[in-house]
Scaffold this active site. Structure first.
Site, PDB file in Angstrom:
ATOM      1  CG  ASP A  26      25.008  -8.304  37.056  1.00  0.00           C
ATOM      2  OD1 ASP A  26      24.247  -7.768  36.220  1.00  0.00           O
ATOM      3  OD2 ASP A  26      26.027  -8.503  36.801  1.00  0.00           O
ATOM      4  N   GLY A  78      23.840   4.786  38.154  1.00  0.00           N
ATOM      5  CA  GLY A  78      25.432   4.594  38.454  1.00  0.00           C
ATOM      6  C   GLY A  78      25.606   5.159  39.973  1.00  0.00           C
TER       7      GLY A  78
END
Length: 290
Positions: free
Chosen positions: A238, A207
């Site tokens: 992605d 993250g």
């Protein structure tokens, strides 16, 4: 070389909300946008915008021609996308004022990909090409085995995470990417940490903390994320994956590919949307971060 993507194609219905809905809560949305999405389509667009030749293998319903046309506009080869009777996959995405999201996914046509379509597509592949898969379609085990036997580099983005799905394709993988929670879940299933998996390249995304790269010949390496003010985290992972795959495809050292992918992901979270707003290589290279 070519990146072959056995990937999902969705209509992403993105609702802007003041906070993510709580159980039993009716919440008025502040806005609605429709984007091209699906983890597969996002990765195809990201890899194409990063400079790679990408051929998408997938399916849409009678209502999905717009998605196929949009992928073509973004530089993706769509000749191996079939039209089937099932509705095109779609996702209902709520995004709050802090950029966090919750997603409801309908798989639809993404689970109607035939073995004949897959075999026909990969018949044009060559040793050294890449195959990437996610857990949003059917036919992953068949594709992984077929590509492995053909000498392709087999890559897997383990989301949405199911340990059984990962274990089924694990024998064929050269590259695995998953987040920190998924890595822990996989460890519970296999008893192996990322560095102990029988896969040459493993990336664990962290993250806002960046990513950690595992290679069986060396110690793990951490890559810091860029500090930005996020407005929408949808599709950032992605985008990161697509850029890493493109770097591999273009012969970049993995460290260089991850650094570039981190820049792309940081730029992506400053934008609202999914595949339609993924940055291209020029934007990523020219981006300035504080």
């Amino acid at each position: 070389m070519t990146i072959w993507n056995l990937g999902s194609i969705n209509a992403d219905m993105v609702y802007s909300v003041p906070h993510l809905p709580r159980p039993g809560e009716t919440l008025a949305a502040q806005g609605l946008d429709r984007f091209l999405g699906g983890k597969g389509a996002n990765m195809s667009v990201a890899a194409a915008r990063a400079g790679s030749r990408v051929s998408h293998i997938g399916a849409v319903g009678p209502d999905g021609r717009w998605a196929q046309e949009r992928l073509t506009e973004y530089g993706v080869d769509t000749r191996n996308i079939a039209q089937v009777d099932s509705p095109t996959g779609h996702a209902i995405i709520a995004v709050d004022d802090h950029g966090e999201n919750s997603i409801i996914l309908f798989q639809g046509a993404n689970h109607a990909i035939s073995e004949d379509l897959l075999a026909g597509a990969l018949s044009s592949a060559h040793p050294g090409d890449l195959l990437v898969m996610q857990n949003e379609t059917n036919a992953q085990i068949i594709a992984g085995k077929m590509a492995h036997e053909m000498g392709l580099t087999v890559c897997y983005a383990a989301a949405p995470f199911q340990s059984d799905a990962v274990l089924a394709v694990l024998p064929y993988l050269d590259f695995l990417i998953l987040n920190e929670v998924e890595a822990e879940q996989l460890k519970q299933s296999t008893g192996n940490s990322p560095s102990e998996l029988p896969v040459e390249h493993v990336i664990v995304t962290l993250g806002a903390m960046g990513a950690r790269y595992f290679h069986h010949d060396s110690e793990p390496v951490d890559f810091e994320a860029h500090s930005v003010e996020p407005v929408d985290t949808t599709g950032a992972g992605d985008t990161f994956t697509g850029y890493v795959l493109s770097g591999m495809d273009r012969g970049m050292p993995m460290a260089q590919a991850i650094v570039l992918a981190n820049r792309a992901a940081a730029l992506m979270v400053t934008r609202h949307g999914t595949a339609d707003v993924i940055p291209d290589l020029k934007e990523v290279r020219e981006a300035r971060f504080g």
